[in-house]
Design a protein around this motif. Structure first.
Motif, PDB file in Angstrom:
ATOM      1  N   LEU A 110      63.542  71.441  19.228  1.00  0.00           N
ATOM      2  CA  LEU A 110      62.366  72.224  18.847  1.00  0.00           C
ATOM      3  C   LEU A 110      62.735  73.685  18.657  1.00  0.00           C
ATOM      4  O   LEU A 110      62.226  74.363  17.760  1.00  0.00           O
ATOM      5  CB  LEU A 110      61.288  72.080  19.931  1.00  0.00           C
ATOM      6  CG  LEU A 110      59.924  72.706  19.670  1.00  0.00           C
ATOM      7  CD1 LEU A 110      59.287  72.086  18.429  1.00  0.00           C
ATOM      8  CD2 LEU A 110      59.006  72.491  20.873  1.00  0.00           C
ATOM      9  N   ALA A 111      63.635  74.168  19.501  1.00  0.00           N
ATOM     10  CA  ALA A 111      64.092  75.553  19.351  1.00  0.00           C
ATOM     11  C   ALA A 111      64.790  75.727  18.005  1.00  0.00           C
ATOM     12  O   ALA A 111      64.611  76.731  17.325  1.00  0.00           O
ATOM     13  CB  ALA A 111      65.025  75.940  20.493  1.00  0.00           C
ATOM     14  N   TRP A 141      68.733  81.531  26.556  1.00  0.00           N
ATOM     15  CA  TRP A 141      68.445  82.610  27.505  1.00  0.00           C
ATOM     16  C   TRP A 141      67.291  82.251  28.432  1.00  0.00           C
ATOM     17  O   TRP A 141      67.400  82.388  29.653  1.00  0.00           O
ATOM     18  CB  TRP A 141      68.114  83.891  26.712  1.00  0.00           C
ATOM     19  CG  TRP A 141      67.673  85.045  27.544  1.00  0.00           C
ATOM     20  CD1 TRP A 141      68.424  85.783  28.420  1.00  0.00           C
ATOM     21  CD2 TRP A 141      66.361  85.611  27.556  1.00  0.00           C
ATOM     22  NE1 TRP A 141      67.653  86.764  28.988  1.00  0.00           N
ATOM     23  CE2 TRP A 141      66.390  86.694  28.472  1.00  0.00           C
ATOM     24  CE3 TRP A 141      65.166  85.333  26.889  1.00  0.00           C
ATOM     25  CZ2 TRP A 141      65.258  87.480  28.736  1.00  0.00           C
ATOM     26  CZ3 TRP A 141      64.041  86.123  27.155  1.00  0.00           C
ATOM     27  CH2 TRP A 141      64.102  87.186  28.082  1.00  0.00           C
ATOM     28  N   ALA A 142      66.174  81.763  27.832  1.00  0.00           N
ATOM     29  CA  ALA A 142      64.956  81.559  28.625  1.00  0.00           C
ATOM     30  C   ALA A 142      64.935  80.211  29.347  1.00  0.00           C
ATOM     31  O   ALA A 142      64.579  80.134  30.515  1.00  0.00           O
ATOM     32  CB  ALA A 142      63.731  81.676  27.724  1.00  0.00           C
ATOM     33  N   VAL A 143      65.300  79.138  28.650  1.00  0.00           N
ATOM     34  CA  VAL A 143      65.186  77.801  29.247  1.00  0.00           C
ATOM     35  C   VAL A 143      66.430  77.451  30.058  1.00  0.00           C
ATOM     36  O   VAL A 143      66.347  76.966  31.174  1.00  0.00           O
ATOM     37  CB  VAL A 143      64.935  76.739  28.159  1.00  0.00           C
ATOM     38  CG1 VAL A 143      64.862  75.358  28.762  1.00  0.00           C
ATOM     39  CG2 VAL A 143      63.649  77.050  27.409  1.00  0.00           C
ATOM     40  N   TRP A 180      57.193  83.812  18.523  1.00  0.00           N
ATOM     41  CA  TRP A 180      58.040  82.634  18.339  1.00  0.00           C
ATOM     42  C   TRP A 180      58.052  82.183  16.887  1.00  0.00           C
ATOM     43  O   TRP A 180      59.096  81.813  16.338  1.00  0.00           O
ATOM     44  CB  TRP A 180      57.543  81.516  19.247  1.00  0.00           C
ATOM     45  CG  TRP A 180      58.297  80.232  19.153  1.00  0.00           C
ATOM     46  CD1 TRP A 180      57.901  79.073  18.557  1.00  0.00           C
ATOM     47  CD2 TRP A 180      59.602  79.969  19.677  1.00  0.00           C
ATOM     48  NE1 TRP A 180      58.880  78.107  18.686  1.00  0.00           N
ATOM     49  CE2 TRP A 180      59.922  78.627  19.361  1.00  0.00           C
ATOM     50  CE3 TRP A 180      60.529  80.739  20.387  1.00  0.00           C
ATOM     51  CZ2 TRP A 180      61.129  78.048  19.740  1.00  0.00           C
ATOM     52  CZ3 TRP A 180      61.729  80.149  20.757  1.00  0.00           C
ATOM     53  CH2 TRP A 180      62.022  78.828  20.431  1.00  0.00           C
ATOM     54  N   HIS A 221      63.393  69.779  23.589  1.00  0.00           N
ATOM     55  CA  HIS A 221      63.139  71.219  23.637  1.00  0.00           C
ATOM     56  C   HIS A 221      64.195  71.976  22.840  1.00  0.00           C
ATOM     57  O   HIS A 221      63.899  72.942  22.145  1.00  0.00           O
ATOM     58  CB  HIS A 221      63.118  71.734  25.081  1.00  0.00           C
ATOM     59  CG  HIS A 221      62.016  71.156  25.902  1.00  0.00           C
ATOM     60  ND1 HIS A 221      62.109  70.944  27.260  1.00  0.00           N
ATOM     61  CD2 HIS A 221      60.776  70.717  25.555  1.00  0.00           C
ATOM     62  CE1 HIS A 221      60.995  70.410  27.709  1.00  0.00           C
ATOM     63  NE2 HIS A 221      60.161  70.264  26.699  1.00  0.00           N
ATOM     64  N   VAL A 256      67.152  82.391  22.154  1.00  0.00           N
ATOM     65  CA  VAL A 256      66.037  82.507  23.111  1.00  0.00           C
ATOM     66  C   VAL A 256      65.991  81.277  24.015  1.00  0.00           C
ATOM     67  O   VAL A 256      65.768  81.382  25.221  1.00  0.00           O
ATOM     68  CB  VAL A 256      64.695  82.675  22.357  1.00  0.00           C
ATOM     69  CG1 VAL A 256      63.515  82.428  23.289  1.00  0.00           C
ATOM     70  CG2 VAL A 256      64.595  84.060  21.755  1.00  0.00           C
ATOM     71  N   PHE A 257      66.234  80.106  23.431  1.00  0.00           N
ATOM     72  CA  PHE A 257      66.233  78.875  24.221  1.00  0.00           C
ATOM     73  C   PHE A 257      67.294  78.940  25.308  1.00  0.00           C
ATOM     74  O   PHE A 257      67.041  78.663  26.485  1.00  0.00           O
ATOM     75  CB  PHE A 257      66.496  77.673  23.311  1.00  0.00           C
ATOM     76  CG  PHE A 257      66.717  76.382  24.057  1.00  0.00           C
ATOM     77  CD1 PHE A 257      68.001  75.962  24.405  1.00  0.00           C
ATOM     78  CD2 PHE A 257      65.645  75.604  24.439  1.00  0.00           C
ATOM     79  CE1 PHE A 257      68.205  74.787  25.109  1.00  0.00           C
ATOM     80  CE2 PHE A 257      65.845  74.414  25.144  1.00  0.00           C
ATOM     81  CZ  PHE A 257      67.122  74.010  25.476  1.00  0.00           C
ATOM     82  N   GLY A 292      68.648  79.686  31.038  1.00  0.00           N
ATOM     83  CA  GLY A 292      68.927  80.764  31.989  1.00  0.00           C
ATOM     84  C   GLY A 292      70.313  81.375  31.853  1.00  0.00           C
ATOM     85  O   GLY A 292      70.867  81.897  32.821  1.00  0.00           O
ATOM     86  N   LEU A 293      70.879  81.322  30.645  1.00  0.00           N
ATOM     87  CA  LEU A 293      72.234  81.849  30.463  1.00  0.00           C
ATOM     88  C   LEU A 293      72.210  83.348  30.193  1.00  0.00           C
ATOM     89  O   LEU A 293      71.227  83.888  29.669  1.00  0.00           O
ATOM     90  CB  LEU A 293      72.921  81.138  29.283  1.00  0.00           C
ATOM     91  CG  LEU A 293      73.033  79.612  29.365  1.00  0.00           C
ATOM     92  CD1 LEU A 293      73.792  79.082  28.163  1.00  0.00           C
ATOM     93  CD2 LEU A 293      73.715  79.185  30.650  1.00  0.00           C
TER      94      LEU A 293
END
Lengths: 161, 210
Positions: free
Chosen positions: A15-16, A114-116, A100, A12, A111-112, A118-119
């Protein structure tokens, strides 16, 4: 050594960075191979170490290909917002997929995290070794892109949860 | 038709829905296995030369098969990137946004498209049964995936999006009697062409006599 779940998490992240499945698989393969060849014994968190290898490798490739990412200077208006502004936005799957595809590698990486992962913006800044303002600016730019390119998606619902 | 969720959750879902496929996972497992067994590596040294030669031969053969049948006026890599996206969508089938056998209903129902889906030459009078459609993207542009079923039950998918030469470069136009690009990837045959101002990409299992 690494189970499927751990490898997927690394995938992931790759991929980001790359934005493409095949490139992400290649990058992960190369980073894992590099780690396995060295196997430094002092590394306590091998997954984080492999992510660092992948990141360095990816940006080295961009530099060798002469791909220079120009980003607008941090806008003062963008810095007054916070990631909470993004938390309140509600959009559909199709719009997020289109958005995206527009993002640069640096934006996708933020974004990775932040979103995945959770930072928060501060935590992302610490991890990437960048000013908090730069990270905030990248996150806020998402909101501006949505308003500019997908205005329909911004109408109506806001999430207060 | 498409559900709305918080932005953070949508990004997380977008990424986490894309997992390593079985092939990718197997390759990494082999890598981990090979690199953590140093004694075995010395023993297979002699055989590895033959194996390498065989792999190189296969790669050359694969490269020759991969060559598009259209002169390279298209932007380098664009047909391959389209093929990669189409392949991913064809293999990882997602739920249809609209289940119907009527193209007219699809044209009315998928009202966020910025083009009108065409009754593509490849799908008309070819024994394909339309199952429905869903929204997707193709090289960042809003697109639709049309799903068809053949008489023997296998799935054929068509991807359509508005043709933008600046984004897609020059692609074969069947309205001008040009032949589609044909690419093969992981057992799937992918054809790409322009028709009535729409980019059309078709994906079906290879070795199908049509």
């Amino acid at each position: 050594m690494f189970n499927r779940d751990e490898l997927n998490k690394l995938f992931h992240y790759c991929l980001a960075l790359t934005g493409q499945r095949e490139d992400a698989q290649d990058l992960l393969h190369a980073a894992l191979e590099s780690y396995l060849r060295k196997r430094p014994t002092e590394i306590q968190q091998p997954l984080a170490y492999i992510r660092r290898i992948a990141r360095n490798r990816f940006y080295d490739q961009l530099r060798r290909r002469g791909v220079v990412q120009f980003e607008p200077l941090a806008d003062a208006d963008l810095l007054t917002g916070s990631e909470r502004d993004l938390e309140s936005l509600v959009i559909d799957q199709l719009t997020v997929r289109q958005l995206w595809q527009q993002l640069s590698p640096a934006e996708r990486e933020v974004v990775f995290l932040w979103a995945v992962e959770g930072l928060s913006a501060s935590e992302i800044a610490l991890q990437l070794g960048q000013p908090r303002g730069t990270v905030l600016s990248r996150l806020q730019r998402l909101r501006l892109r949505l308003a500019r390119d997908f205005p329909q998606s911004m109408k109506g619902e806001r999430h207060d949860g | 038709m498409t559900d709305k969720r918080p932005l953070r959750e949508q990004f997380k879902k977008l990424l986490q829905d894309e997992n390593l496929d079985d092939r990718g996972f197997a390759e990494l497992e082999r890598l981990m296995d090979a690199e953590t067994r140093p004694r075995k590596r010395a023993a297979v040294g002699r055989h590895s030369l033959l194996a390498t030669a065989a792999v190189l031969l296969l790669m050359v053969a694969g490269y020759l098969v991969w060559q598009p049948s259209f002169p390279s006026e298209s932007q380098p890599g664009v047909p391959q990137r389209i093929a990669e996206e189409v392949l991913t969508n064809h293999i990882h089938i997602r739920a249809l946004d609209l289940e119907t056998s009527s193209l007219e209903e699809i044209r009315r129902g998928l009202d966020r498209l910025d083009f009108v889906p065409v009754a593509s030459t490849g799908s008309v009078d070819s024994g394909l049964r339309l199952l429905g459609a869903r929204y997707c993207t193709l090289q960042g542009k809003i697109a639709t995936q049309l799903m068809f079923e053949t008489e023997d039950g296998s799935i054929v998918t068509y991807y359509q999006t508005a043709y933008d030469p600046g984004r897609f470069g020059t692609l074969p136009d069947i309205d001008r009697h040009q032949q589609p690009l044909v690419l093969f990837k992981r057992g799937i045959e992918i054809r790409i062409w322009v028709e009535q101002g729409v980019v059309v990409a078709q994906a079906r299992a290879g070795n199908v006599v049509s």
